[in-house]
Design a protein around this motif. Structure first.
Motif, PDB file in Angstrom:
ATOM      1  N   ARG A   1      30.156  51.975  30.672  1.00  0.00           N
ATOM      2  CA  ARG A   1      29.362  50.849  30.249  1.00  0.00           C
ATOM      3  C   ARG A   1      30.525  49.572  30.507  1.00  0.00           C
ATOM      4  O   ARG A   1      30.450  48.725  29.505  1.00  0.00           O
ATOM      5  CB  ARG A   1      29.157  50.807  28.622  1.00  0.00           C
ATOM      6  CG  ARG A   1      27.798  50.059  28.414  1.00  0.00           C
ATOM      7  CD  ARG A   1      27.002  50.170  27.088  1.00  0.00           C
ATOM      8  NE  ARG A   1      25.990  49.395  26.814  1.00  0.00           N
ATOM      9  CZ  ARG A   1      25.682  48.156  26.390  1.00  0.00           C
ATOM     10  NH1 ARG A   1      26.991  47.489  26.117  1.00  0.00           N
ATOM     11  NH2 ARG A   1      24.571  47.606  26.042  1.00  0.00           N
ATOM     12  N   MET A   2      31.079  49.541  31.654  1.00  0.00           N
ATOM     13  CA  MET A   2      31.788  48.395  31.927  1.00  0.00           C
ATOM     14  C   MET A   2      30.952  47.522  32.476  1.00  0.00           C
ATOM     15  O   MET A   2      31.289  46.272  32.652  1.00  0.00           O
ATOM     16  CB  MET A   2      32.929  48.598  33.155  1.00  0.00           C
ATOM     17  CG  MET A   2      33.990  49.703  32.435  1.00  0.00           C
ATOM     18  SD  MET A   2      35.291  48.720  31.535  1.00  0.00           S
ATOM     19  CE  MET A   2      35.579  49.687  30.171  1.00  0.00           C
TER      20      MET A   2
ATOM     21  N   GLU B   1      27.551  48.253  22.434  1.00  0.00           N
ATOM     22  CA  GLU B   1      28.618  47.456  22.475  1.00  0.00           C
ATOM     23  C   GLU B   1      29.253  47.716  20.912  1.00  0.00           C
ATOM     24  O   GLU B   1      28.518  47.536  19.934  1.00  0.00           O
ATOM     25  CB  GLU B   1      28.661  46.108  22.827  1.00  0.00           C
ATOM     26  CG  GLU B   1      30.142  45.652  23.072  1.00  0.00           C
ATOM     27  CD  GLU B   1      30.644  46.111  24.346  1.00  0.00           C
ATOM     28  OE1 GLU B   1      31.855  46.536  24.528  1.00  0.00           O
ATOM     29  OE2 GLU B   1      29.952  46.112  25.428  1.00  0.00           O
TER      30      GLU B   1
ATOM     31  N   LYS C   1      31.942  49.937  17.754  1.00  0.00           N
ATOM     32  CA  LYS C   1      32.981  50.985  17.540  1.00  0.00           C
ATOM     33  C   LYS C   1      32.421  52.298  18.142  1.00  0.00           C
ATOM     34  O   LYS C   1      33.328  53.175  18.697  1.00  0.00           O
ATOM     35  CB  LYS C   1      32.784  51.281  16.087  1.00  0.00           C
ATOM     36  CG  LYS C   1      33.709  50.113  15.127  1.00  0.00           C
ATOM     37  CD  LYS C   1      34.885  50.663  14.428  1.00  0.00           C
ATOM     38  CE  LYS C   1      36.058  50.004  14.336  1.00  0.00           C
ATOM     39  NZ  LYS C   1      35.681  48.686  13.545  1.00  0.00           N
TER      40      LYS C   1
ATOM     41  N   ALA D   1      33.329  52.444  21.878  1.00  0.00           N
ATOM     42  CA  ALA D   1      34.735  52.499  21.994  1.00  0.00           C
ATOM     43  C   ALA D   1      35.127  54.053  21.738  1.00  0.00           C
ATOM     44  O   ALA D   1      35.722  54.441  22.527  1.00  0.00           O
ATOM     45  CB  ALA D   1      35.473  51.559  20.929  1.00  0.00           C
TER      46      ALA D   1
ATOM     47  N   GLU E   1      39.822  45.567  30.867  1.00  0.00           N
ATOM     48  CA  GLU E   1      38.828  46.683  31.026  1.00  0.00           C
ATOM     49  C   GLU E   1      39.678  48.167  30.897  1.00  0.00           C
ATOM     50  O   GLU E   1      39.034  49.088  30.368  1.00  0.00           O
ATOM     51  CB  GLU E   1      38.383  46.556  32.572  1.00  0.00           C
ATOM     52  CG  GLU E   1      37.287  45.504  32.866  1.00  0.00           C
ATOM     53  CD  GLU E   1      36.876  45.581  34.248  1.00  0.00           C
ATOM     54  OE1 GLU E   1      37.174  46.079  35.068  1.00  0.00           O
ATOM     55  OE2 GLU E   1      35.780  44.755  34.511  1.00  0.00           O
TER      56      GLU E   1
ATOM     57  N   ARG F   1      39.558  48.748  27.152  1.00  0.00           N
ATOM     58  CA  ARG F   1      38.351  49.178  26.730  1.00  0.00           C
ATOM     59  C   ARG F   1      38.244  50.693  27.306  1.00  0.00           C
ATOM     60  O   ARG F   1      37.736  51.375  26.415  1.00  0.00           O
ATOM     61  CB  ARG F   1      37.342  48.334  27.078  1.00  0.00           C
ATOM     62  CG  ARG F   1      37.397  46.912  26.706  1.00  0.00           C
ATOM     63  CD  ARG F   1      36.735  45.920  27.322  1.00  0.00           C
ATOM     64  NE  ARG F   1      35.197  45.774  27.383  1.00  0.00           N
ATOM     65  CZ  ARG F   1      34.418  45.181  28.398  1.00  0.00           C
ATOM     66  NH1 ARG F   1      34.841  44.808  29.329  1.00  0.00           N
ATOM     67  NH2 ARG F   1      32.993  45.786  28.543  1.00  0.00           N
TER      68      ARG F   1
ATOM     69  N   ILE G   1      40.106  53.077  27.731  1.00  0.00           N
ATOM     70  CA  ILE G   1      40.717  53.894  26.645  1.00  0.00           C
ATOM     71  C   ILE G   1      40.247  54.137  25.189  1.00  0.00           C
ATOM     72  O   ILE G   1      40.746  54.494  24.485  1.00  0.00           O
ATOM     73  CB  ILE G   1      42.058  54.215  26.792  1.00  0.00           C
ATOM     74  CG1 ILE G   1      42.831  52.881  26.343  1.00  0.00           C
ATOM     75  CG2 ILE G   1      42.850  54.313  28.234  1.00  0.00           C
ATOM     76  CD1 ILE G   1      44.412  52.879  25.979  1.00  0.00           C
ATOM     77  N   GLY G   2      39.117  53.283  25.116  1.00  0.00           N
ATOM     78  CA  GLY G   2      38.724  53.165  23.783  1.00  0.00           C
ATOM     79  C   GLY G   2      39.308  52.201  22.692  1.00  0.00           C
ATOM     80  O   GLY G   2      38.812  52.347  21.516  1.00  0.00           O
ATOM     81  N   MET G   3      39.781  51.329  23.171  1.00  0.00           N
ATOM     82  CA  MET G   3      40.289  50.464  22.286  1.00  0.00           C
ATOM     83  C   MET G   3      39.386  49.613  21.543  1.00  0.00           C
ATOM     84  O   MET G   3      38.575  48.956  22.318  1.00  0.00           O
ATOM     85  CB  MET G   3      41.621  49.712  22.701  1.00  0.00           C
ATOM     86  CG  MET G   3      42.874  50.415  23.073  1.00  0.00           C
ATOM     87  SD  MET G   3      44.005  49.446  23.824  1.00  0.00           S
ATOM     88  CE  MET G   3      44.922  49.254  22.268  1.00  0.00           C
ATOM     89  N   THR G   4      39.276  49.100  20.399  1.00  0.00           N
ATOM     90  CA  THR G   4      38.339  48.297  19.858  1.00  0.00           C
ATOM     91  C   THR G   4      38.675  46.792  20.245  1.00  0.00           C
ATOM     92  O   THR G   4      39.925  46.741  20.593  1.00  0.00           O
ATOM     93  CB  THR G   4      38.283  48.550  18.067  1.00  0.00           C
ATOM     94  OG1 THR G   4      39.508  48.278  17.699  1.00  0.00           O
ATOM     95  CG2 THR G   4      38.147  49.865  17.780  1.00  0.00           C
TER      96      THR G   4
END
Lengths: 253, 205
Positions: free
Chosen positions: A60-61, A79, A81, A84, B105, B108, B110-113
């Motif tokens: 989802r980039m 989009e 938590k 993520a 990007e 994001r 690597i899952g960072m909020t």
């Protein structure tokens, strides 16, 4: 194809009838695709065919306009938590490496494990050093990205992905920004990963890599999947006119 | 000497407030929430574009009508920190815009909020590439504290003292000259320290 990829297994990555527009441009047209555990899928096609965009929709980039994307059978969340969390399970390696410029190499690799996975710093550092060793840049651990060559930076980026223990890694043209003499070292690391059973989706222009390493080759043109098959079948006996034209055009170089 | 200390004190406290406020405003301006973004932009548009003297006069002479009475020191401090905060935010925004989108990007991926990304990637890089403009801002903040001369602050700041000497004794011009030298000397020291910090933390690209 690995034993896990048997019929009936839930695919790690699945796209169902995905559509996407950039303004008037229809960049992805009814894309259906699944990647099984342990499978290496290589996407090739002319520039502008939508292959990079396809790769970027999976974590989802890029958002999609219609259709469905499932990771391990679960639809991609909105989009926030949950997204993520999901992204933490899917690695991504970019064309331009995108290492964090203000951190040294070791910190680049440990950031995800310590901050996202909340693992102890010491443990994360030890594993990061092992990963850096595996991709052959452990001697650079305390330098910053700008002090490394492109090939070294890309190998660090792969180590950064691996540190998250991902279910699959997306490679978005990982060698396109590299000088020719550095492409080999990155492809070598990727080949090893594939042999170790990592699930990989690779967008690339490296036809030899596709031939040697892919379980399945997907040919895209003008936003659609035109043809797919084993590397042998695709490269030796392409079924469509467009695939034949594409392969001829790269043979001439 | 007392006056120079007052100026330094005002400068240090005002800059500290401006800096913290500037970082907060900047985070609002890049946040995904539209009302926060709007507020951040609004703040900057207001306080970047009001003369310090005007703001101080409002605080000292208009706010009492609203039953808000602050000490002169507080008023000077507020005026000399709200305005630099707006500039601080502008400099940080420049620093943020210099961060390649690919790094965002990557964070994001690597899952960072959002909060983690701001703390670990965006703010550190923006700060490290804004050391020189922020050094200039510190000097500008010091010069802004000369506003204090417009109100009867006790103990007076450097310009306030000089203005007092000018009206009550001979040698006013000399006093102004000496104060100018003191401002200058302080600014040079600040500038040197800023350069040193910049050399240390600058990001290689």
């Amino acid at each position: 194809m690995s034993a896990y990829a048997a019929e009936g297994q839930v695919p790690v990555i699945e796209l169902r009838h995905v559509d996407k527009h950039f303004g008037d441009l229809h960049v992805l047209k009814d894309i259906c695709l699944s990647v099984q555990r342990g499978e290496v899928v290589v996407i090739i096609g002319p520039s502008g065919s939508g292959k990079s965009t396809l790769c970027r929709t999976i974590n989802r980039m890029e958002t999609i306009d219609a259709g469905e994307i499932l990771i391990d059978g679960v639809p991609l969340p909105e989009e926030g938590k949950d997204l993520a969390k999901l992204r933490a399970q899917i690695g991504m390696v970019f064309q331009s490496f995108n290492l964090f410029a203000h951190m040294n190499i070791l910190e680049n690799v440990t950031l995800g494990p310590t901050d996202v996975l909340k693992r102890p710093r010491k443990e994360a550092r030890e594993e990061a050093m092992q990963l850096l060793k595996r991709v052959g840049v452990e001697s650079q651990a305390h330098k910053v990205p700008a002090q490394l060559s492109g090939g070294q930076q890309q190998r660090v980026a792969i180590a950064r992905s691996l540190a998250m223990h991902p279910k699959a890694i997306l490679f978005d043209e990982p060698t396109s920004a590299l000088d020719p003499e550095m492409i080999g070292e990155v492809l070598e690391v990727m080949t090893e990963l594939a042999q170790e059973g990592m699930t990989m989706l690779v967008v690339t222009h490296e036809m030899n890599f596709a031939r040697r390493v892919a379980d399945r080759v997907i040919f895209m043109d003008d936003g659609s999947i035109v043809e797919e098959g084993t590397p042998e079948a695709f490269f030796e006996n392409p079924q469509t006119e467009r695939a034949r034209n594409f392969l001829n055009s790269i043979k001439n170089h | 000497m007392q006056a120079l200390l007052t100026t330094w004190k005002l400068t240090a406290v005002a800059f500290a407030i401006a800096f913290v406020l500037g970082v907060l405003i900047t985070v609002m301006r890049v946040s995904p929430l539209k009302p926060l973004r709007f507020f951040g932009d609004f703040y900057v548009q207001i306080f970047r574009n009001i003369p310090g003297a005007c703001l101080l006069i409002i605080l000292v002479y208009a706010f009492p009508y609203l039953d808000i009475i602050w000490s002169y020191f507080t008023c000077v401090l507020i005026a000399a920190s709200l305005i630099p905060a707006a500039f601080c935010s502008e400099y940080l925004m420049t620093g943020i815009n210099a961060i390649p989108v690919g790094q965002i990007e990557a964070a994001r991926s690597i899952g960072m909020t959002f909060a983690q990304m701001i703390r670990k990637i965006v703010v550190p890089q923006a700060l490290r590439s804004s050391v020189l403009p922020l050094t200039n801002l510190l000097v500008a903040t010091m010069l802004t504290t000369a506003l204090a001369s417009q109100v009867p602050l006790r103990p007076a700041d450097l310009t306030g003292l000089v203005a007092h000497i000018n009206t009550h004794a001979v040698g006013g011009v000399t006093a102004f000259f000496i104060s100018a030298m003191l401002y200058c000397a302080t600014a040079v020291v600040i500038g040197q320290i800023g350069n040193l910090i910049d050399k240390k933390v600058r990001i290689l690209r």
